[in-house]
Design a protein around this motif. Structure first.
Motif, mmCIF file in Angstrom:
data_model
loop_
_atom_site.group_PDB
_atom_site.id
_atom_site.type_symbol
_atom_site.label_atom_id
_atom_site.label_comp_id
_atom_site.label_asym_id
_atom_site.label_seq_id
_atom_site.Cartn_x
_atom_site.Cartn_y
_atom_site.Cartn_z
ATOM 1 N N GLY A 110 0.812 -1.200 0.000
ATOM 2 C CA GLY A 110 0.000 0.000 0.000
ATOM 3 C C GLY A 110 0.845 1.249 0.000
ATOM 4 N N GLU A 111 0.311 2.392 -0.403
ATOM 5 C CA GLU A 111 -1.097 2.357 -0.676
ATOM 6 C C GLU A 111 -1.336 2.222 -2.178
ATOM 7 N N THR A 112 -2.239 1.336 -2.495
ATOM 8 C CA THR A 112 -2.613 1.069 -3.876
ATOM 9 C C THR A 112 -4.128 1.176 -3.977
ATOM 10 N N GLY A 113 -4.640 1.143 -5.182
ATOM 11 C CA GLY A 113 -6.092 1.224 -5.349
ATOM 12 C C GLY A 113 -6.468 2.119 -6.512
ATOM 13 N N LEU A 114 -7.545 2.876 -6.331
ATOM 14 C CA LEU A 114 -8.076 3.727 -7.393
ATOM 15 C C LEU A 114 -8.387 5.111 -6.850
ATOM 16 N N ASP A 115 -8.099 6.121 -7.661
ATOM 17 C CA ASP A 115 -8.405 7.506 -7.292
ATOM 18 C C ASP A 115 -8.962 8.205 -8.519
ATOM 19 N N TYR A 116 -10.286 8.298 -8.578
ATOM 20 C CA TYR A 116 -10.917 8.948 -9.720
ATOM 21 C C TYR A 116 -11.100 10.447 -9.493
ATOM 22 N N PHE A 117 -10.744 10.921 -8.310
ATOM 23 C CA PHE A 117 -10.829 12.355 -8.031
ATOM 24 C C PHE A 117 -9.737 13.106 -8.782
ATOM 25 N N ARG A 118 -8.544 12.537 -8.824
ATOM 26 C CA ARG A 118 -7.414 13.205 -9.467
ATOM 27 C C ARG A 118 -7.026 12.594 -10.812
ATOM 28 N N THR A 119 -7.580 11.440 -11.139
ATOM 29 C CA THR A 119 -7.205 10.761 -12.374
ATOM 30 C C THR A 119 -8.292 10.920 -13.415
ATOM 31 N N ILE A 135 -2.617 -6.302 -6.076
ATOM 32 C CA ILE A 135 -3.377 -7.383 -5.434
ATOM 33 C C ILE A 135 -2.597 -8.695 -5.561
ATOM 34 N N ALA A 136 -2.065 -8.942 -6.738
ATOM 35 C CA ALA A 136 -1.294 -10.166 -6.965
ATOM 36 C C ALA A 136 -0.048 -10.201 -6.081
ATOM 37 N N ILE A 137 0.619 -9.061 -5.943
ATOM 38 C CA ILE A 137 1.813 -9.000 -5.092
ATOM 39 C C ILE A 137 1.452 -9.291 -3.638
ATOM 40 N N ALA A 138 0.342 -8.726 -3.174
ATOM 41 C CA ALA A 138 -0.087 -8.969 -1.795
ATOM 42 C C ALA A 138 -0.342 -10.454 -1.569
ATOM 43 N N LYS A 139 -0.986 -11.101 -2.523
ATOM 44 C CA LYS A 139 -1.272 -12.531 -2.372
ATOM 45 C C LYS A 139 0.007 -13.363 -2.460
ATOM 46 N N GLU A 140 0.896 -12.977 -3.366
ATOM 47 C CA GLU A 140 2.149 -13.721 -3.536
ATOM 48 C C GLU A 140 3.025 -13.643 -2.293
ATOM 49 N N THR A 141 3.034 -12.490 -1.647
ATOM 50 C CA THR A 141 3.939 -12.271 -0.504
ATOM 51 C C THR A 141 3.257 -12.464 0.848
ATOM 52 N N GLY A 142 1.956 -12.677 0.842
ATOM 53 C CA GLY A 142 1.251 -12.880 2.101
ATOM 54 C C GLY A 142 1.098 -11.619 2.929
ATOM 55 N N ARG A 143 1.123 -10.462 2.295
ATOM 56 C CA ARG A 143 0.985 -9.190 3.010
ATOM 57 C C ARG A 143 -0.452 -8.674 2.921
ATOM 58 N N ALA A 144 -0.806 -7.836 3.875
ATOM 59 C CA ALA A 144 -2.096 -7.153 3.821
ATOM 60 C C ALA A 144 -2.124 -6.212 2.621
ATOM 61 N N LEU A 145 -3.301 -6.013 2.046
ATOM 62 C CA LEU A 145 -3.487 -5.070 0.949
ATOM 63 C C LEU A 145 -4.087 -3.794 1.517
ATOM 64 N N MET A 146 -3.390 -2.677 1.352
ATOM 65 C CA MET A 146 -3.806 -1.389 1.910
ATOM 66 C C MET A 146 -4.332 -0.508 0.776
ATOM 67 N N ILE A 147 -5.634 -0.255 0.778
ATOM 68 C CA ILE A 147 -6.307 0.348 -0.375
ATOM 69 C C ILE A 147 -6.572 1.832 -0.186
ATOM 70 N N HIS A 148 -6.231 2.587 -1.223
ATOM 71 C CA HIS A 148 -6.636 3.981 -1.381
ATOM 72 C C HIS A 148 -7.802 3.995 -2.358
ATOM 73 N N ASP A 149 -8.970 4.402 -1.881
ATOM 74 C CA ASP A 149 -10.189 4.398 -2.712
ATOM 75 C C ASP A 149 -10.835 5.773 -2.607
ATOM 76 N N ARG A 150 -10.717 6.546 -3.676
ATOM 77 C CA ARG A 150 -11.329 7.872 -3.682
ATOM 78 C C ARG A 150 -12.215 8.020 -4.907
#
Length: 274
Positions: A110-119, A135-150
């Motif tokens: 993280g932070e990953t996700g989608l931001d349609y406010f600025r994009t 998402i694939a990296i989080a699953k491959e490495t066993g880490r939590a996925l931290m999402i930025h959703d705007r």
């Protein structure tokens, strides 16, 4: 209360300490006008004993990983922020993020996700592809996925469903309403509330915080951004978590100590024991 614009550049005074130790689940220590050791000390003094410091591109992700290695109070999150990803992400960068994610003190993608406010719409596809790769990296490495959703709730939830969510998903600075909180709860997604839940015009966030299950709740600063009232507009830091936590406790009708203990347990479950 007013934004204290006449003193907007000054950090707020420390709040009253919390009765239990809690975690700031999302901050950007590299963007603060404070040395890391001083920021940690100020936070610990009010009961914020741990923090997750978050990258937004490859250089800052490396910085977070290194600073977490040097400080037992810190974990790191690494990723390419959606607003950066909108310009395109190279295969070499994805590989480097994956390599960083395998370091012991890196506990989230993280932070990953989608931001349609600025994009703009023409860059949404590129941003979505980056989100899928993270998402694939989080699953491959066993880490939590931290999402930025705007301004992108529908597509964020859709892509998570299409790709198959990692075991642990955190919506950082949760920005949905009570209905979205229920959707996230049904999916087992963790909701992290930042200082904007204290803003006067944020009734929708407080309604969401009221219905989010206790076991899916985190608190964060997003420091130096989203500084809670009464200091909105001033530079924030992890030491201001008590202001947000007290509003969350009031909103949920529970004691500060009870909520703080629950959130601390959630943070350990999401990021691992310190």
């Amino acid at each position: 209360m007013a934004r204290n614009s006449d003193r907007a550049g000054e950090p707020p005074p420390p709040p009253d300490p919390l009765p239990v130790a809690v975690v700031d689940s999302h901050c950007h220590l590299d963007l603060m006008d404070t040395e890391v050791d001083a920021a940690i000390a100020a936070a610990v003094a009010v009961g914020v004993t741990r923090a997750v410091t978050v990258g937004v591109d490859l250089p800052t992700s490396r910085w977070q990983a290194d600073v977490a290695d040097a400080h037992p109070e810190l974990y790191a999150a690494v990723a390419i922020h959606p607003n950066e990803a909108a310009h395109g992400v190279s295969e070499e960068t994805f590989a480097a993020i994956t390599e960083l994610a395998r370091r012991d003190k890196v506990r989230a993608i993280g932070e990953t996700g989608l931001d349609y406010f600025r994009t703009p719409p023409e860059a949404h596809a590129v941003q979505q592809e980056s989100f899928r790769r993270h998402i694939a990296i989080a699953k491959e490495t066993g880490r939590a996925l931290m999402i930025h959703d705007r301004d992108a709730h529908e597509d964020t939830l859709r892509i998570l469903a299409e790709e198959g969510a990692p075991d642990t998903v955190v919506f950082h600075a949760f920005s949905g309403d009570a209905e979205m909180a229920k959707v996230c709860a049904d999916a087992g997604y963790v909701m992290s509330f930042a200082g904007n839940v204290t803003f006067k015009n944020a009734a929708n966030l407080r309604e969401a915080a009221a219905v989010a299950p206790a076991e899916l709740l985190l608190v964060e600063t997003d420091a130096p951004f989203l500084t809670p009232v009464p200091w909105r507009g001033r530079p924030g830091g992890p030491y201001l978590i008590p202001l947000t936590l007290r509003v969350l406790a009031e909103t949920r009708g529970v004691g500060v100590a009870e909520l703080g203990a629950s959130i601390a347990a959630n943070a350990e479950r999401v990021f691992g024991p310190w």
